[in-house]
Scaffold this motif. Structure first.
Motif, PDB file in Angstrom:
ATOM      1  N   ARG B  84       0.826  -1.207   0.000  1.00 57.97           N
ATOM      2  CA  ARG B  84       0.000   0.000   0.000  1.00 57.97           C
ATOM      3  C   ARG B  84       0.862   1.259   0.000  1.00 57.97           C
ATOM      4  N   ARG B  87       2.340   1.468  -3.769  1.00 57.92           N
ATOM      5  CA  ARG B  87       1.390   1.793  -4.827  1.00 57.92           C
ATOM      6  C   ARG B  87       0.932   3.233  -4.695  1.00 57.92           C
ATOM      7  N   GLY B  88       0.882   3.898  -5.825  1.00 54.65           N
ATOM      8  CA  GLY B  88       0.390   5.266  -5.812  1.00 54.65           C
ATOM      9  C   GLY B  88       1.456   6.268  -5.463  1.00 54.65           C
ATOM     10  N   MET B  93      -0.167   3.020 -11.792  1.00 48.94           N
ATOM     11  CA  MET B  93      -0.657   2.352 -12.984  1.00 48.94           C
ATOM     12  C   MET B  93      -1.786   3.161 -13.612  1.00 48.94           C
ATOM     13  N   MET B 106     -17.224  10.639  -7.285  1.00 47.73           N
ATOM     14  CA  MET B 106     -16.282  11.571  -6.656  1.00 47.73           C
ATOM     15  C   MET B 106     -15.801  12.565  -7.704  1.00 47.73           C
ATOM     16  N   ARG B 110     -11.163  15.586  -6.027  1.00 56.11           N
ATOM     17  CA  ARG B 110     -11.135  14.781  -4.816  1.00 56.11           C
ATOM     18  C   ARG B 110     -10.346  13.491  -5.039  1.00 56.11           C
ATOM     19  N   GLN B 111     -10.463  12.923  -6.241  1.00 60.00           N
ATOM     20  CA  GLN B 111      -9.754  11.673  -6.511  1.00 60.00           C
ATOM     21  C   GLN B 111      -8.248  11.902  -6.590  1.00 60.00           C
ATOM     22  N   ILE B 112      -7.860  13.082  -7.046  1.00 61.84           N
ATOM     23  CA  ILE B 112      -6.419  13.373  -7.106  1.00 61.84           C
ATOM     24  C   ILE B 112      -5.878  13.655  -5.705  1.00 61.84           C
ATOM     25  N   GLU B 114      -7.015  12.632  -3.020  1.00 61.67           N
ATOM     26  CA  GLU B 114      -7.073  11.408  -2.214  1.00 61.67           C
ATOM     27  C   GLU B 114      -5.739  10.653  -2.267  1.00 61.67           C
ATOM     28  N   THR B 115      -5.184  10.522  -3.472  1.00 63.73           N
ATOM     29  CA  THR B 115      -3.881   9.862  -3.601  1.00 63.73           C
ATOM     30  C   THR B 115      -2.849  10.595  -2.757  1.00 63.73           C
ATOM     31  N   HIS B 118      -3.323  10.440   0.990  1.00 65.90           N
ATOM     32  CA  HIS B 118      -3.132   9.101   1.517  1.00 65.90           C
ATOM     33  C   HIS B 118      -1.653   8.818   1.755  1.00 65.90           C
ATOM     34  N   HIS B 119      -0.805   9.393   0.884  1.00 66.35           N
ATOM     35  CA  HIS B 119       0.620   9.053   0.974  1.00 66.35           C
ATOM     36  C   HIS B 119       1.463  10.112   1.664  1.00 66.35           C
ATOM     37  N   MET B 166      -3.926  11.850 -11.442  1.00 62.93           N
ATOM     38  CA  MET B 166      -4.209  11.147 -10.193  1.00 62.93           C
ATOM     39  C   MET B 166      -3.095  10.168  -9.848  1.00 62.93           C
ATOM     40  N   MET B 167      -2.524   9.518 -10.882  1.00 64.90           N
ATOM     41  CA  MET B 167      -1.523   8.502 -10.630  1.00 64.90           C
ATOM     42  C   MET B 167      -0.115   9.085 -10.472  1.00 64.90           C
TER      43      MET B 167
END
Lengths: 353, 277
Positions: B84, B87-88, B93, B106, B110-112, B114-115, B118-119, B166-167
């Motif tokens: 975890r 990844r990201g 990917m 979403m 927000r999705q961007i 979130e990555t 999270h990290h 996002m990735m």
């Protein structure tokens, strides 16, 4: 200058869009209600029950029958009767109940909160447990946990509620004495407690009568848990299948590739998407309970609308039956509209632009 | 220099009722900070390879390898928390179709974020600023507006750029792009590829570019692996593409139409059992 005026027109356009939507909503609501009233009216005229005879009795002389018939407007042409019916219904006048001799509206205002309270407790239990169980069953598909949820659901589907109701009364009331006897309150409280809204849990909490609250809770918990169990069976099944569908989507792979935890992927990303169809399922199950579950209300002597309508029907009390039907229909319409609104809030794709 | 990614004798198998399906069989390669293309037909195991490197092989799939390591981390021994973390943030990917690979409920912003959140331990405001910056980096005209949009409100090309943003927002060292342009219109494909190319160059990422389009891969990558039935049948530098020896690669190359050439009869790919052996 130009920029601000462009902004203003956009604002105006949006305001007009909202107005159009509200208008459309109102027209839809009005049409549905008109349909509901028409259907109940014609059912009332088609059933082989003579409302006049129901009032005067079958030994009254013909002249009396004729006079009452005229007083009640049954000599008028059918369309005039319908218009009259509409006018009365719109002012909340559904006539007088033959059985209780009260205005039907008054009766319904008295019995409906009982059903509302029971159905709400049932749905809270059903959705509160059913959704998590369904999620767990979907995440651990094929595991023991999934099998247990499946069996619990199967029992909920297939066992008759009156039987389960009687057995649970025997166990939890008669043997274990964990819950109170059938009815909404102990007899001691029934004469001292004056309800405000008719939702006893709320009334008691509002007036800080904690002993009454506890008593009402002890009375509602068993029938509420039973109804909750039955909606749980359905809700958990549906949650499981919606979740399996969502967990197979590509955005879940993308969420994993972002490094999110399994918990966040399941309970946030997937469940948030599964919630969209779930709202409809839960709302329909709630509306189903609000019709009044006659069997449960009978077993637990719950003075709700299911019991009221059944009694009225057995006594040919058509005013009460039709009034009750209209109330139930309205509840259905309202719940449907609310779930529609909630659906729009949850799913940005269905939001009107 | 130590390679970024080492894959040695990788195999991915799926037990089924009718026996074990071997999706990837004995794949080995090394990747530095370069762009590697993996091409092959449907079912040749190229996507399975990408997912195995990310640790995203869905159950009941089994991944085995003699070695699978990424910048010093032994991925074979990695637990779920190590995965975890990686990844990201260190490996990412990009999936095929933004219509399905972005969460529909979403907003893109927000999705961007979130990555990012999270990290990295960043504030909301900082996350927002960097997300908007990232949207700018993938050449989105009005990043502030797109930040607040839902995936269904943008075009496919825009969605794929959001996916890239996002990735890549955490600046990974390795990017696996699994058919990143196959779902897009041809004109948009080149734009998105251009953006991807520039970002990979600027940040010095290692790239595994998975595609069924040999020409596209050869114009974009330094090196190409040609896969067939779960194995590598040929490995070439893109400059040597014309000198491909394996009949399968030759067949793929022959399928490309050329202007002014007669296409009757159409060439058919030749497949022989012994290539898969």
């Amino acid at each position: 200058m130009f920029h601000s005026s462009a902004k203003q027109t956009a604002g105006l356009r949006r305001a007009r869009g909202i107005m159009v939507n509200i208008g459309r909503f109102a027209v839809m609501l009005a049409t549905t209600y008109l349909g509901l009233l028409a259907v109940t009216f014609f059912i009332g005229r088609v059933v082989p029950i003579d409302p006049v005879l129901a009032i005067v009795g079958d030994r009254a002389p013909a002249s009396v029958v004729e006079r009452v018939r005229e007083e009640m407007g049954f000599n008028l042409p059918l369309w005039r009767q319908f218009v009259l019916y509409l006018q009365q219904a719109l002012t909340g006048d559904f006539g007088t109940s033959v059985l209780t001799t009260n205005p039907v509206l008054e009766d319904i205002i008295r019995v409906f909160p009982a059903t509302l309270e029971l159905a709400t407790v049932g749905t809270l239990i059903g959705a509160g447990l059913g959704v998590p169980l369904g999620v767990i069953a979907a995440v651990r598909r094929g595991s023991i946990a999934d099998q247990i949820v499946r069996i619990v659901g199967l029992i909920g589907y297939s066992v008759p509620i009156f039987w389960l109701g009687l057995l649970s009364l025997l166990l939890f009331y008669a043997k274990l004495k964990w819950v109170a006897y059938p009815g909404r309150l102990d007899i001691a409280y029934e004469y001292t407690f004056t309800p405000i809204t008719g939702l006893f849990l709320i009334d008691a909490a509002w007036t800080r009568q904690w002993d009454v609250l506890w008593d009402a809770f002890r009375h509602i918990i068993l029938p509420g848990a039973l109804l909750g169990y039955f909606s749980l069976a359905y809700i958990s099944r549906m949650t499981r299948s919606f979740m399996l569908n969502e967990l197979g989507q590509e955005y879940i792979v993308a969420a994993r590739a972002k490094g999110l935890s399994e918990r966040r992927i399941v309970w946030f990303h997937a469940l948030r998407n599964a919630a969209v169809p779930l709202v409809t399922v839960i709302a329909l199950s709630y509306a189903g309970l609000l019709e009044g579950s006659v069997l449960t209300e009978t077993v637990f002597s719950w003075p709700g609308i299911g019991l009221y309508i059944t009694n009225s029907l057995q006594n040919a009390d058509m005013n009460a039956v039709l009034g009750g039907t209209i109330v139930i229909g309205s509840v259905f319409i309202t719940i449907n509209m609310l779930s529609d609104l909630l659906y729009r809030l949850l799913d940005p794709r269905t939001r009107a632009r | 220099m130590k390679p970024l990614l080492t894959v040695s004798n990788l195999s991915v198998t799926y037990p089924t009722r009718t026996g074990v399906v071997e999706a990837v069989r004995g794949l080995s390669f090394e990747l530095g900070r370069e762009r590697l293309g993996i091409v092959g037909e449907s079912g040749s195991g190229k996507s399975q390879t990408g997912r195995a490197i990310m640790g995203l092989t869905p159950p009941p799939g089994i991944v085995r390898a003699d070695a699978l390591s990424f910048s010093g981390v032994d991925l074979l021994k990695a637990g779920s928390s190590t995965w975890r973390e990686m990844r990201g943030s260190r490996m990412a990917m990009i999936l095929q179709d933004p219509k399905f690979s972005l969460n529909p409920v979403m907003t893109i912003g927000r999705q961007i974020t979130e990555t990012l959140r999270h990290h990295e331990n960043v504030s909301k405001r900082e996350a927002r600023r960097r997300a908007v910056e990232m949207l700018e980096a993938v050449q989105i005209e009005d990043p502030e507006r797109v930040f607040a949009l839902y995936p269904h409100e943008v075009s496919g090309g825009m969605g794929q750029r959001a996916m890239i943003a996002m990735m890549l927002v955490c600046g990974p060292e390795l990017l696996i792009a699994d058919e990143p342009t196959s779902a897009l219109d041809v004109t948009v494909q080149l734009e998105v590829l251009g953006i991807l190319d520039r970002l990979v160059r600027d940040k010095g990422m290692g790239l595994v570019f998975i595609s069924h389009d040999l020409r596209l891969v050869s114009s974009f990558c330094d090196r190409v692996l040609v896969m067939y039935a779960g194995r590598i049948v040929e490995e070439l530098a893109t400059a040597d593409l014309a000198g491909a020896k394996h009949p399968y690669t030759r067949g793929l190359l022959d399928c490309t139409p050329k202007i002014g050439e007669s296409r009757h009869p159409l060439p058919v790919l030749e497949r022989q059992k012994e290539w898969a052996a």
